[in-house]
Scaffold this motif. Structure first.
Motif, PDB file in Angstrom:
ATOM      1  N   SER A 533     -32.213  -0.240 -50.802  1.00 28.74           N
ATOM      2  CA  SER A 533     -31.738  -1.554 -50.378  1.00 28.74           C
ATOM      3  C   SER A 533     -30.989  -1.358 -49.071  1.00 28.74           C
ATOM      4  N   PRO A 534     -30.725  -2.443 -48.335  1.00 30.45           N
ATOM      5  CA  PRO A 534     -29.961  -2.292 -47.090  1.00 30.45           C
ATOM      6  C   PRO A 534     -28.601  -1.630 -47.303  1.00 30.45           C
ATOM      7  N   GLN A 535     -27.966  -1.924 -48.457  1.00 29.85           N
ATOM      8  CA  GLN A 535     -26.646  -1.336 -48.714  1.00 29.85           C
ATOM      9  C   GLN A 535     -26.718   0.158 -48.994  1.00 29.85           C
ATOM     10  N   SER A 536     -27.848   0.639 -49.482  1.00 32.76           N
ATOM     11  CA  SER A 536     -27.926   2.030 -49.922  1.00 32.76           C
ATOM     12  C   SER A 536     -27.727   2.998 -48.769  1.00 32.76           C
ATOM     13  N   THR A 537     -28.130   2.610 -47.556  1.00 29.91           N
ATOM     14  CA  THR A 537     -27.941   3.502 -46.411  1.00 29.91           C
ATOM     15  C   THR A 537     -26.460   3.770 -46.177  1.00 29.91           C
ATOM     16  N   ARG A 538     -25.646   2.731 -46.226  1.00 29.15           N
ATOM     17  CA  ARG A 538     -24.213   2.926 -46.019  1.00 29.15           C
ATOM     18  C   ARG A 538     -23.615   3.759 -47.145  1.00 29.15           C
ATOM     19  N   ILE A 539     -24.068   3.541 -48.362  1.00 27.65           N
ATOM     20  CA  ILE A 539     -23.566   4.332 -49.490  1.00 27.65           C
ATOM     21  C   ILE A 539     -23.876   5.808 -49.274  1.00 27.65           C
ATOM     22  N   ARG A 540     -25.096   6.120 -48.844  1.00 23.75           N
ATOM     23  CA  ARG A 540     -25.455   7.523 -48.597  1.00 23.75           C
ATOM     24  C   ARG A 540     -24.618   8.110 -47.460  1.00 23.75           C
ATOM     25  N   GLN A 541     -24.335   7.312 -46.439  1.00 22.85           N
ATOM     26  CA  GLN A 541     -23.502   7.807 -45.341  1.00 22.85           C
ATOM     27  C   GLN A 541     -22.132   8.249 -45.849  1.00 22.85           C
ATOM     28  N   VAL A 542     -21.523   7.419 -46.695  1.00 22.49           N
ATOM     29  CA  VAL A 542     -20.192   7.746 -47.212  1.00 22.49           C
ATOM     30  C   VAL A 542     -20.249   8.970 -48.116  1.00 22.49           C
ATOM     31  N   LEU A 543     -21.278   9.062 -48.942  1.00 19.81           N
ATOM     32  CA  LEU A 543     -21.427  10.231 -49.814  1.00 19.81           C
ATOM     33  C   LEU A 543     -21.680  11.491 -48.995  1.00 19.81           C
ATOM     34  N   LEU A 544     -22.530  11.389 -47.988  1.00 20.94           N
ATOM     35  CA  LEU A 544     -22.822  12.541 -47.130  1.00 20.94           C
ATOM     36  C   LEU A 544     -21.566  13.005 -46.407  1.00 20.94           C
ATOM     37  N   HIS A 545     -20.747  12.068 -45.981  1.00 21.49           N
ATOM     38  CA  HIS A 545     -19.486  12.390 -45.320  1.00 21.49           C
ATOM     39  C   HIS A 545     -18.672  13.355 -46.183  1.00 21.49           C
ATOM     40  N   ALA A 546     -18.485  13.004 -47.449  1.00 21.63           N
ATOM     41  CA  ALA A 546     -17.679  13.846 -48.340  1.00 21.63           C
ATOM     42  C   ALA A 546     -18.300  15.220 -48.512  1.00 21.63           C
ATOM     43  N   GLY A 547     -19.601  15.261 -48.758  1.00 20.53           N
ATOM     44  CA  GLY A 547     -20.256  16.549 -48.998  1.00 20.53           C
ATOM     45  C   GLY A 547     -20.187  17.477 -47.803  1.00 20.53           C
ATOM     46  N   CYS A 548     -20.390  16.933 -46.603  1.00 23.14           N
ATOM     47  CA  CYS A 548     -20.361  17.770 -45.399  1.00 23.14           C
ATOM     48  C   CYS A 548     -18.945  18.232 -45.074  1.00 23.14           C
ATOM     49  N   VAL A 549     -17.982  17.328 -45.137  1.00 26.31           N
ATOM     50  CA  VAL A 549     -16.613  17.684 -44.768  1.00 26.31           C
ATOM     51  C   VAL A 549     -16.072  18.784 -45.678  1.00 26.31           C
ATOM     52  N   LEU A 550     -16.487  18.779 -46.934  1.00 23.30           N
ATOM     53  CA  LEU A 550     -16.052  19.835 -47.850  1.00 23.30           C
ATOM     54  C   LEU A 550     -16.963  21.056 -47.799  1.00 23.30           C
ATOM     55  N   GLY A 551     -18.026  20.980 -47.028  1.00 24.12           N
ATOM     56  CA  GLY A 551     -18.912  22.130 -46.908  1.00 24.12           C
ATOM     57  C   GLY A 551     -19.696  22.423 -48.166  1.00 24.12           C
ATOM     58  N   LEU A 552     -20.053  21.391 -48.950  1.00 24.99           N
ATOM     59  CA  LEU A 552     -20.927  21.626 -50.090  1.00 24.99           C
ATOM     60  C   LEU A 552     -22.278  22.110 -49.576  1.00 24.99           C
ATOM     61  N   PRO A 553     -23.019  22.874 -50.378  1.00 20.75           N
ATOM     62  CA  PRO A 553     -24.256  23.484 -49.884  1.00 20.75           C
ATOM     63  C   PRO A 553     -25.200  22.465 -49.249  1.00 20.75           C
ATOM     64  N   PRO A 554     -25.676  22.726 -48.025  1.00 17.62           N
ATOM     65  CA  PRO A 554     -26.527  21.744 -47.337  1.00 17.62           C
ATOM     66  C   PRO A 554     -27.820  21.452 -48.091  1.00 17.62           C
ATOM     67  N   GLU A 555     -28.355  22.439 -48.791  1.00 17.27           N
ATOM     68  CA  GLU A 555     -29.612  22.206 -49.514  1.00 17.27           C
ATOM     69  C   GLU A 555     -29.438  21.116 -50.571  1.00 17.27           C
ATOM     70  N   THR A 556     -28.283  21.095 -51.228  1.00 19.52           N
ATOM     71  CA  THR A 556     -28.081  20.125 -52.297  1.00 19.52           C
ATOM     72  C   THR A 556     -27.664  18.757 -51.773  1.00 19.52           C
ATOM     73  N   LEU A 557     -27.319  18.698 -50.478  1.00 19.56           N
ATOM     74  CA  LEU A 557     -26.987  17.406 -49.870  1.00 19.56           C
ATOM     75  C   LEU A 557     -28.214  16.719 -49.284  1.00 19.56           C
ATOM     76  N   ALA A 558     -29.367  17.372 -49.364  1.00 25.52           N
ATOM     77  CA  ALA A 558     -30.582  16.830 -48.741  1.00 25.52           C
ATOM     78  C   ALA A 558     -30.915  15.408 -49.187  1.00 25.52           C
ATOM     79  N   PRO A 559     -30.730  15.040 -50.477  1.00 26.84           N
ATOM     80  CA  PRO A 559     -31.042  13.661 -50.873  1.00 26.84           C
ATOM     81  C   PRO A 559     -30.166  12.613 -50.178  1.00 26.84           C
ATOM     82  N   LEU A 560     -29.063  13.045 -49.579  1.00 25.39           N
ATOM     83  CA  LEU A 560     -28.145  12.115 -48.932  1.00 25.39           C
ATOM     84  C   LEU A 560     -28.363  12.026 -47.420  1.00 25.39           C
ATOM     85  N   ALA A 561     -29.335  12.741 -46.898  1.00 26.51           N
ATOM     86  CA  ALA A 561     -29.543  12.805 -45.445  1.00 26.51           C
ATOM     87  C   ALA A 561     -29.678  11.404 -44.846  1.00 26.51           C
ATOM     88  N   VAL A 562     -29.035  11.207 -43.686  1.00 26.53           N
ATOM     89  CA  VAL A 562     -29.085   9.933 -42.963  1.00 26.53           C
ATOM     90  C   VAL A 562     -29.374  10.241 -41.502  1.00 26.53           C
TER      91      VAL A 562
END
Length: 693
Positions: A533-562
């Motif tokens: 949905s249009p909202q889902s892109t923003r949701i993924r952005q916020v989730l990706l923000h948390a995962g990257c800033v904490l350095g969670l493994p990039p491979e497991t963040l792939a579903p959140l890519a924006v």
């Protein structure tokens, strides 16, 4: 060059400095509360009150001065004959408006005031008529309760009850909270402000504020007076034993509001030091006839009559003298905990109390916007949440470093210029001049780049509202939305724990595996239930923000890519340059928009470098540009001078975003330098276990 350790102040009132106002619209009151001095002291009597036309004029002048928030108080505000029109006019100017009433005569003002205020406060300390009369001196509990219920019935959602908890009413806290639950109203439980008497007891009405003052005629503090705070703290603490812990136990209870920062301020007060009070420094204090009340409402024995524009008055020699020499420095100031003045100062000092303020604000936003509307359907683990909070509080209090005061009154924190960069006492590693300037550009701590509140703000502003809209549209099962809301408190605690231990001094030897796991589960669960949905892109952005800033493994963040541009991508890249391993940099780059991720690839050596190119900015200030391009020439004095000039650059709030974006872009033009400054963070991260989704 060694900078002076003296805290410097400005000899003028800078444009935009006064953004808030407490407007004591009347000193008259129809209650006789034992803990209030307004009805007991002759100095509050006999003041002429503003006409509607004059009140509108002074609101215009406040707005022109930069005031964007006004709190109408008193006395009892509705005793002013033109209060309805005054409130409505303030709202028409675009101000954030708050009003506080005892509710006794508010019934006829509900339709004229409630729709025009952002926060409608009603004082309620007890549900027992006899006790109400003892505390407030009048037998009018039934009127107050009727007004509260009628305001709640309007559905305005802006009603807040204020309960001052003392020894006299602490046994009613559960009953008052039950009343709030039944009527679905937020209730703020507060300790008593101390200004002239003990902190938590009703004052003897024979001991007026005038009789208790210890001020010489010229306004200088007397030394060694019998009522100095150092002589009273023991008594105050003894009489208030257990109240603070009792209120902390309500932190996650639905409809209860607890200010962690006020609690922490009370715990850490230094009775020998000046009080960091912002009365007439950032909060304009205006009396019923429009005069500027000096040094503040509670202690005023001086004022400036409103015979000139406010713009002129705040540059008046006497105003500046009182502001700089008396506010916070008088003997009774060191006994003061008046939260409306003291509390605002917390936003202008990046220290532990600000961290508690950010925690409080986040809990309040989560509770009032998302959790309370779902009560009682949410099953919250109160005991576990309380234990987790206590653990976080222990970490902040004991592991984070104690901070020295800043070198100037308008600096947010203490910093030291070194040959390789700028060091602060909170952040591990070093920072750049660009980050120092960016942190100070908005003039308060809410714009600081490396503060844990930055991501949680996205959670309550964007992510959770979008999840709610999906549920309302039938695109997300309500059970999934409820589960997400129920987890927000735990997610907040985990985020703060993981962020502080990664980026702040004091967390070097402490692991983050448990908190990382909580966050990883939240990211995975939320991403799994979000539909296209249009909202889902923003949701993924916020989730990706948390995962990257904490350095969670990039491979497991792939579903959140924006891969489409979004506002926070540059800040995410900066954090990754600080903490990501060399081999992971190009992997994280694949998760982000191509243009934003270029510094990651350059740092990894997968694309060419572009060092020392001019910063792409047009801020109209050659000194700023010159210093940004020659950070190696920086010294303490130059950095302080640049911060001094920053206020002129950002006097127009519309320019702040452009300036901070330009400063961050400047940093990212040399990713290798950022890597150098983050070396200590990567060493720390290498000693901990990283959790996968």
């Amino acid at each position: 060059m060694t900078a002076s350790t003296a805290l410097t102040t400005s000899t003028t009132t800078k444009p935009g400095l006064l953004q808030s106002a407490r407007f004591y619209i009347t000193f008259r009151c129809n209650s006789l509360c034992g803990y209030c001095n307004v009805w007991q002291d002759d100095k509050f009597k006999g003041y002429e009150e503003l006409t509607l036309e004059r009140a509108r004029q002074i609101l215009d002048e406040m707005y022109a001065l930069g005031v964007r928030y006004v709190d109408f108080t008193g006395g009892e505000p509705v005793l002013h004959p033109h209060i309805d029109g005054i409130v409505q006019y303030a709202k028409s100017l675009g101000m954030t408006v708050e009003i506080t009433s005892n509710g006794i005569r508010f019934a006829k003002h509900i339709d004229a005031i409630v729709p025009y205020v952002d926060t409608m406060n009603v004082s309620l300390d007890t549900l027992r008529p006899d006790r109400y009369r003892e505390i407030r001196g009048v037998p009018t509990l039934d009127r107050a309760l009727d007004v509260i219920r009628r305001i709640a019935a309007t559905g305005s959602g802006n009603l807040k009850l204020i309960c001052v908890v003392t020894r006299e009413n602490r046994d009613e806290v559960e009953d008052l909270l039950r009343f709030a639950h039944e009527n679905r109203i937020t209730i703020y439980f507060s300790g008593m402000f101390e200004y002239f008497d003990e902190q938590d007891t009703v004052r003897d009405t024979n001991r007026t504020a005038r009789k208790l003052k210890l001020i010489e005629q010229n306004g200088k503090p007397l030394v060694g007076g019998p009522l100095q705070r150092a002589d009273r703290m023991g008594e105050s603490e003894a009489t208030g034993e257990g109240i603070a812990d009792q209120l902390l136990g309500l932190l996650y209870q639905p409809f209860a509001l607890i200010n962690l920062h006020f609690r922490k301020y009370m715990e850490t007060l230094d009775p020998t030091a000046p009080t960091d009070c912002f009365a007439n420094k950032r909060i304009l204090t205006v009396g019923p006839d429009g005069r500027l009340v000096l040094p503040c409402y509670h202690a005023f024995d001086n004022s400036l009559e409103w015979d000139r524009s406010l713009t002129e008055l705040v540059q008046d020699e006497e105003f500046l003298r009182v502001r700089d020499e008396e506010v916070g420095h008088r003997s009774e100031c060191r006994s003061c905990t008046v939260f409306p003045y003291i509390g605002l100062s917390f936003s202008y000092r990046f220290d532990k109390i600000f961290l508690y303020q950010a925690l409080s604000e986040e809990i309040a936003k989560i509770k009032t916007r998302f959790a309370n509307p779902l009560h009682p359907s949410l099953d919250l683990p109160f005991d576990r949440l309380h234990r987790s909070y206590v653990d976080l509080e222990r970490f902040i209090d004991q592991e984070l470093p104690a901070l020295r005061p800043p070198l100037a009154s308008d600096h947010l924190y203490r910093f030291d210029v070194t040959p390789s960069g700028i060091r602060t006492e909170f952040l591990a590693g070093e920072m750049s001049l660009a980050e120092l300037l960016s942190d100070h550009a908005r003039g308060d701590c809410w714009g600081i780049q490396r503060s844990p509140h930055t991501w949680m703000r996205l959670v309550y502003r964007d992510l959770t509202p979008f999840l709610r809209s999906l549920a309302e549209e039938g695109l997300l099962p309500e059970s999934d939305y409820h589960a997400a809301v129920a987890s927000l408190y735990e997610v907040q605690l985990a985020w703060w724990n993981s962020y502080l231990r990664r980026y702040y001094r004091g967390g070097e030897t402490l692991g983050t595996s448990e908190s990382d796991a909580v966050l990883a589960r939240f990211l995975e669960r939320t991403a799994a239930v979000v539909p296209d949905s249009p909202q889902s892109t923003r949701i993924r952005q916020v989730l990706l923000h948390a995962g990257c800033v904490l350095g969670l493994p990039p491979e497991t963040l792939a579903p959140l890519a924006v891969h489409s541009p979004f506002p926070e991508s540059a800040l995410i890249v900066k954090h990754l340059l600080l903490i990501a391993t060399e081999e992971d940099l190009p992997k994280y780059a694949e998760l982000l928009p191509v243009a934003a991720a270029e510094p990651l690839r350059r740092a990894a050596g997968t694309v060419g470098t572009r060092h020392n190119q001019p910063a792409e900015q047009d801020q109209g200030d050659s000194e700023l540009t010159r210093l940004l391009l020659h950070e190696d020439e920086l010294d303490q004095t130059t950095a302080a001078r640049l911060l001094e000039s920053l206020a002129t650059l950002v006097a127009d709030p519309h320019r702040v975003d452009a300036l901070t974006d330009a400063l961050l872009a400047h940093e990212l033009r040399d990713p290798h330098l950022l890597r150098t400054r983050g070396a200590a963070l990567r060493i720390r991260r290498g000693s901990t276990t990283t959790t996968s989704l």
